[in-house]
Design a protein around this motif. Structure first.
Motif, PDB file in Angstrom:
ATOM      1  N   SER A  84       0.816  -1.312  -0.011  1.00 37.24           N
ATOM      2  CA  SER A  84       0.105  -0.001  -0.041  1.00 37.24           C
ATOM      3  C   SER A  84       0.789   1.402   0.009  1.00 37.24           C
ATOM      4  CB  SER A  84      -0.767   0.121   1.160  1.00 37.24           C
ATOM      5  OG  SER A  84      -0.151   0.189   2.371  1.00 37.24           O
ATOM      6  N   GLY A  85       2.033   0.854   0.375  1.00 34.42           N
ATOM      7  CA  GLY A  85       2.849   2.378   0.631  1.00 34.42           C
ATOM      8  C   GLY A  85       3.662   2.500  -0.739  1.00 34.42           C
ATOM      9  N   VAL A  86       3.761   1.526  -1.715  1.00 33.19           N
ATOM     10  CA  VAL A  86       4.575   1.639  -3.020  1.00 33.19           C
ATOM     11  C   VAL A  86       3.924   2.598  -3.958  1.00 33.19           C
ATOM     12  CG1 VAL A  86       5.608   0.164  -5.053  1.00 33.19           C
ATOM     13  CG2 VAL A  86       5.307  -0.787  -2.475  1.00 33.19           C
ATOM     14  N   SER A  87       4.958   3.497  -4.326  1.00 27.81           N
ATOM     15  CA  SER A  87       4.426   4.521  -5.194  1.00 27.81           C
ATOM     16  C   SER A  87       4.319   3.706  -6.747  1.00 27.81           C
ATOM     17  CB  SER A  87       5.450   5.656  -5.313  1.00 27.81           C
ATOM     18  OG  SER A  87       5.121   6.603  -6.401  1.00 27.81           O
ATOM     19  N   LEU A  88       3.315   4.334  -7.458  1.00 25.22           N
ATOM     20  CA  LEU A  88       3.016   3.905  -8.634  1.00 25.22           C
ATOM     21  C   LEU A  88       3.818   4.551  -9.745  1.00 25.22           C
ATOM     22  CD1 LEU A  88      -0.721   2.404  -8.476  1.00 25.22           C
ATOM     23  CD2 LEU A  88       1.413   1.016  -8.138  1.00 25.22           C
ATOM     24  N   ALA A  89       4.260   5.867  -9.368  1.00 20.81           N
ATOM     25  CA  ALA A  89       4.768   6.928 -10.291  1.00 20.81           C
ATOM     26  C   ALA A  89       6.315   6.429 -10.890  1.00 20.81           C
ATOM     27  CB  ALA A  89       4.781   8.169  -9.891  1.00 20.81           C
ATOM     28  N   ARG A  90       6.581   5.148 -10.423  1.00 19.13           N
ATOM     29  CA  ARG A  90       7.918   4.808 -10.918  1.00 19.13           C
ATOM     30  C   ARG A  90       8.073   4.504 -12.226  1.00 19.13           C
ATOM     31  NH1 ARG A  90      12.440   1.987  -8.955  1.00 19.13           N
ATOM     32  NH2 ARG A  90      14.039   1.979 -10.894  1.00 19.13           N
ATOM     33  N   HIS A  91       7.236   3.892 -12.915  1.00 25.06           N
ATOM     34  CA  HIS A  91       7.345   3.603 -14.355  1.00 25.06           C
ATOM     35  C   HIS A  91       6.272   4.482 -15.251  1.00 25.06           C
ATOM     36  CE1 HIS A  91       9.847   0.181 -13.513  1.00 25.06           C
ATOM     37  NE2 HIS A  91       9.170   0.067 -12.200  1.00 25.06           N
ATOM     38  N   PRO A  92       6.308   5.674 -15.499  1.00 25.99           N
ATOM     39  CA  PRO A  92       5.342   6.339 -16.285  1.00 25.99           C
ATOM     40  C   PRO A  92       5.551   5.554 -17.713  1.00 25.99           C
ATOM     41  CG  PRO A  92       7.274   7.672 -15.795  1.00 25.99           C
ATOM     42  CD  PRO A  92       7.333   6.450 -14.889  1.00 25.99           C
ATOM     43  N   LEU A 105       2.308  -3.622 -25.839  1.00 28.33           N
ATOM     44  CA  LEU A 105       3.075  -3.218 -24.607  1.00 28.33           C
ATOM     45  C   LEU A 105       2.400  -3.351 -23.460  1.00 28.33           C
ATOM     46  CD1 LEU A 105       5.107  -0.329 -26.183  1.00 28.33           C
ATOM     47  CD2 LEU A 105       5.935  -2.870 -25.742  1.00 28.33           C
ATOM     48  N   GLY A 106       1.098  -2.824 -23.206  1.00 29.31           N
ATOM     49  CA  GLY A 106       0.305  -3.096 -22.051  1.00 29.31           C
ATOM     50  C   GLY A 106      -0.142  -1.904 -21.617  1.00 29.31           C
ATOM     51  N   ARG A 107      -1.187  -1.893 -20.836  1.00 27.77           N
ATOM     52  CA  ARG A 107      -1.888  -0.661 -20.047  1.00 27.77           C
ATOM     53  C   ARG A 107      -1.756  -0.853 -18.602  1.00 27.77           C
ATOM     54  NH1 ARG A 107      -5.534   3.155 -20.919  1.00 27.77           N
ATOM     55  NH2 ARG A 107      -5.876   2.341 -22.813  1.00 27.77           N
ATOM     56  N   GLY A 108      -1.439   0.177 -17.829  1.00 27.38           N
ATOM     57  CA  GLY A 108      -1.219   0.312 -16.363  1.00 27.38           C
ATOM     58  C   GLY A 108      -1.760   1.467 -15.859  1.00 27.38           C
ATOM     59  N   PRO A 109      -1.656   1.671 -14.562  1.00 25.90           N
ATOM     60  CA  PRO A 109      -2.060   2.875 -13.867  1.00 25.90           C
ATOM     61  C   PRO A 109      -1.762   4.336 -14.495  1.00 25.90           C
ATOM     62  CG  PRO A 109      -1.103   1.333 -12.343  1.00 25.90           C
ATOM     63  CD  PRO A 109      -0.704   0.796 -13.479  1.00 25.90           C
ATOM     64  N   ASN A 110      -0.544   3.933 -15.095  1.00 26.32           N
ATOM     65  CA  ASN A 110      -0.100   5.390 -15.855  1.00 26.32           C
ATOM     66  C   ASN A 110      -0.099   5.493 -17.137  1.00 26.32           C
ATOM     67  OD1 ASN A 110       1.368   6.177 -13.240  1.00 26.32           O
ATOM     68  ND2 ASN A 110       2.819   4.537 -13.662  1.00 26.32           N
ATOM     69  N   GLY A 111      -1.347   4.891 -17.547  1.00 25.48           N
ATOM     70  CA  GLY A 111      -1.711   4.841 -19.341  1.00 25.48           C
ATOM     71  C   GLY A 111      -1.151   3.653 -19.929  1.00 25.48           C
ATOM     72  N   ALA A 116       8.680   3.243 -18.442  1.00 29.54           N
ATOM     73  CA  ALA A 116       9.981   3.678 -18.386  1.00 29.54           C
ATOM     74  C   ALA A 116      10.793   2.608 -17.470  1.00 29.54           C
ATOM     75  CB  ALA A 116       9.956   4.880 -17.172  1.00 29.54           C
ATOM     76  N   GLY A 117      12.008   2.296 -17.960  1.00 29.02           N
ATOM     77  CA  GLY A 117      12.684   1.227 -17.473  1.00 29.02           C
ATOM     78  C   GLY A 117      12.571  -0.281 -17.899  1.00 29.02           C
ATOM     79  N   GLN A 118      11.440  -0.204 -18.893  1.00 26.26           N
ATOM     80  CA  GLN A 118      10.904  -1.510 -19.413  1.00 26.26           C
ATOM     81  C   GLN A 118      12.143  -1.978 -20.361  1.00 26.26           C
ATOM     82  OE1 GLN A 118       6.930  -1.622 -21.018  1.00 26.26           O
ATOM     83  NE2 GLN A 118       7.205  -3.738 -21.518  1.00 26.26           N
ATOM     84  N   VAL A 119      12.392  -3.440 -20.050  1.00 26.05           N
ATOM     85  CA  VAL A 119      13.422  -3.833 -21.210  1.00 26.05           C
ATOM     86  C   VAL A 119      12.787  -4.872 -21.941  1.00 26.05           C
ATOM     87  CG1 VAL A 119      15.704  -5.098 -21.459  1.00 26.05           C
ATOM     88  CG2 VAL A 119      15.363  -3.614 -19.424  1.00 26.05           C
ATOM     89  N   LEU A 120      13.115  -4.797 -23.225  1.00 21.29           N
ATOM     90  CA  LEU A 120      12.351  -5.863 -24.190  1.00 21.29           C
ATOM     91  C   LEU A 120      13.290  -6.474 -25.105  1.00 21.29           C
ATOM     92  CD1 LEU A 120      11.009  -2.796 -24.264  1.00 21.29           C
ATOM     93  CD2 LEU A 120       8.860  -3.985 -25.028  1.00 21.29           C
ATOM     94  N   ARG A 284       6.106  -8.265 -18.237  1.00 20.29           N
ATOM     95  CA  ARG A 284       5.775  -7.889 -16.805  1.00 20.29           C
ATOM     96  C   ARG A 284       4.943  -6.596 -16.756  1.00 20.29           C
ATOM     97  NH1 ARG A 284      12.133  -9.096 -15.385  1.00 20.29           N
ATOM     98  NH2 ARG A 284      12.242 -11.460 -15.207  1.00 20.29           N
ATOM     99  N   PHE A 285       4.737  -5.792 -17.847  1.00 20.10           N
ATOM    100  CA  PHE A 285       3.923  -4.541 -17.810  1.00 20.10           C
ATOM    101  C   PHE A 285       2.940  -4.789 -18.323  1.00 20.10           C
ATOM    102  CE2 PHE A 285       8.208  -3.546 -16.908  1.00 20.10           C
ATOM    103  CZ  PHE A 285       8.398  -2.479 -16.023  1.00 20.10           C
ATOM    104  N   GLY A 286       2.352  -5.999 -18.924  1.00 15.14           N
ATOM    105  CA  GLY A 286       1.012  -6.190 -19.560  1.00 15.14           C
ATOM    106  C   GLY A 286       0.640  -7.617 -19.921  1.00 15.14           C
ATOM    107  N   SER A 287      -0.361  -7.886 -20.629  1.00 13.73           N
ATOM    108  CA  SER A 287      -0.934  -9.082 -20.840  1.00 13.73           C
ATOM    109  C   SER A 287      -0.180  -9.754 -22.108  1.00 13.73           C
ATOM    110  CB  SER A 287      -2.321  -8.952 -21.164  1.00 13.73           C
ATOM    111  OG  SER A 287      -2.935 -10.241 -21.677  1.00 13.73           O
ATOM    112  N   VAL A 288      -0.057 -10.986 -21.902  1.00 14.00           N
ATOM    113  CA  VAL A 288       0.827 -11.737 -22.986  1.00 14.00           C
ATOM    114  C   VAL A 288      -0.461 -12.188 -24.158  1.00 14.00           C
ATOM    115  CG1 VAL A 288       2.695 -12.670 -21.499  1.00 14.00           C
ATOM    116  CG2 VAL A 288       0.541 -13.872 -21.757  1.00 14.00           C
TER     117      VAL A 288
END
Length: 484
Positions: A84-92, A105-111, A116-120, A284-288
């Motif tokens: 609950s204390g982890v920020s979701l703003a780390r990966h815009p 690529l996927g959808r998350g809380p930031n769109g 950011a930081g995603q390696v493919l 790891r950032f979306g659906s397969v």
């Protein structure tokens, strides 16, 4: 008592020293150690069996006692924290301005889009359009600000610039830096000094490091991927690692890096529909389950957001004999396809059974169920064709459409043009719900089909045109009426 029978003090001391030396030698026998976790071994491992780090083993000081190994669970390590204390703003996320790519690529809380930081790892056969896809993606990802790095071990700067001009991306050239090298140290230095938001390494098999061997080996690819991933994560740079395909269609080399990266993408050509298909095998950032469709021309890649509508518009008017509309769900995306069947007199003593776009064993199973539970015997040559924009199909939801197409061809009676269906068949002749039935029915309704055949339990509502069927014989009676 004779003094010769008693051990002297000096002898005892010598024996004790020898025992200590023997014990020390036995304990200090490992001659290699992992620089990451301190694990020791007699063998120079390519990969540490303890922490799984690549290329971390080096010759160790054999006189150093084992006590110097890092203690696990030490108090100075990281402490657990509530989610609950982890920020979701780390990966815009940034949009690539290619809707189909953002979907995969996927959808998350930031769109939606690249995080950011995603390696493919992006794999595919030579010439399928990987470099084109990445150049367009870099232009889109930097359109809202930021810079990108394109590190190539295969092409010169001039070739990369020429491709960008050919794709009409001249305005984006000032935002993309080019580095032609084979050394991972050069890429690492550029990433740390450039302040980039995203970067491409093309291709992974062509890069090595000063302390590694030839590029392209399994160990070199794995270590290069691990080092670049570590750098990208520390800088929050989105990193694309490009891989080539082998002759049998497998990803060459970068498979060794699969556990390190966040996302594995596969780009392929579907010849039957002239589409390029992008699939995610790990994300790891979306659906397969997402599938992206593109059409390629001289101007580059273009999104195919609705592959079903052109096919339906092309088939306007009466439906021919042996043709049935069906909704397939390749992973999470429902797409409409047309199943076509032809039954003719046998031209040989052994009737032909030909299936295009589908497993021939599936055709044989549906034919057996047709004969046993619906009274439709197929004695002659049988041909089946299923054209799908997403490639060869293994969808069990096609069982019912295949059976109706075969029955239509055998009885020379067309299926109504406004009818579409989906459903699995059991060996007892029952019609069962396929995966993602709701999404299939929604897609068929969206495309204007007024009559839908679906398994019992499909959620049919009053007035929506859906008829639930429990058996194959019932479905044939509804689709073909009294045709015999």
């Amino acid at each position: 008592m004779s003094t010769g029978s008693c051990p002297r003090a000096t002898d005892v001391a010598d024996q004790g020293a020898a025992a200590v030396m023997k014990t020390t030698t036995k304990r200090s026998s490992p001659s290699y150690a992992c620089a990451s976790c301190g694990h020791r071994a007699n063998t120079l491992w390519d990969r540490c069996p303890e922490c799984l780090a690549f290329g971390s083993f080096c010759e160790a000081d054999t006189t150093t006692p084992d006590a110097v190994r890092p203690a696990r669970g030490r108090s100075s390590g990281p402490l657990p924290a509530p989610l609950s204390g982890v920020s979701l703003a780390r990966h815009p996320r940034r949009s690539s301005e290619l809707g189909e790519l953002d979907r995969v690529l996927g959808r998350g809380p930031n769109g939606e889009g690249l995080a950011a930081g995603q390696v493919l790892v992006l794999g595919g056969s030579p010439g399928v359009g990987k470099s084109t896809l990445l150049m367009q993606a870099l232009a889109g990802l930097t359109a809202a600000g930021g810079r990108a790095l394109y590190a190539s071990g295969e092409e010169t700067r001039e070739q990369i610039a020429e491709r960008a001009h050919r794709l009409g991306l001249a305005d984006a050239l000032a935002r993309i830096d080019v580095l032609d090298t084979h050394q991972v140290e050069d890429v690492d230095a550029a990433l740390r000094a450039g302040g980039y938001v995203t970067a491409v390494v093309d291709s992974l098999q062509t890069f090595t490091a000063d302390d590694l061997g030839d590029p392209g080996t399994t160990r070199t690819v794995a270590v290069v991927a691990e080092r670049l991933t570590s750098t990208a994560k520390s800088l929050d740079v989105s990193l694309w690692l490009v891989g080539q395909a082998t002759k049998d269609g497998r990803l060459a080399g970068p498979n060794a890096a699969a556990h390190v990266v966040d996302t594995l993408l596969w780009f392929e050509r579907e010849h039957g529909a002239d589409f390029r298909v992008l699939r995610a095998g790990k994300n790891r950032f979306g659906s397969v389950g997402e599938v992206g469709l593109f059409r390629m021309d001289a101007g580059g890649l273009h999104d195919v957001a609705d592959p079903s509508s052109p096919l339906v518009r092309r088939r306007a008017g009466a439906h021919p004999v042996g043709a049935v509309w069906a909704a397939v769900a390749d992973a999470d995306r429902p797409v409409l396809v047309e199943v076509q069947a032809l039954v003719s007199e046998a031209t040989d003593s052994s009737p032909k059974r030909v299936a295009v776009g589908l497993d021939a064993q599936r055709l044989a199973l549906v034919m057996a169920v047709l004969g046993r539970h619906a009274g439709v015997e197929l004695e002659g040559d049988v041909f089946l064709d299923v054209q799908s924009p997403t490639g060869r199909l293994s969808d069990r939801g096609l069982d019912l459409p295949i059976a109706l197409a075969l029955a239509s061809a055998a009885r020379d009676s067309p299926v109504p043009a406004d009818l579409a269906c989906c459903g699995k068949l059991s060996l007892t002749g029952e019609v069962l719900p396929p995966l993602r039935l709701d999404a299939r029915l929604s897609e068929m309704r969206r495309l204007g089909f007024g009559r839908l055949l679906a398994p019992v339990g499909g959620g049919a509502q009053q007035g929506d045109g859906t008829t639930e069927v429990a058996t194959l014989a019932e479905a044939i009676a509804l689709a073909l009426g009294g045709a015999a």
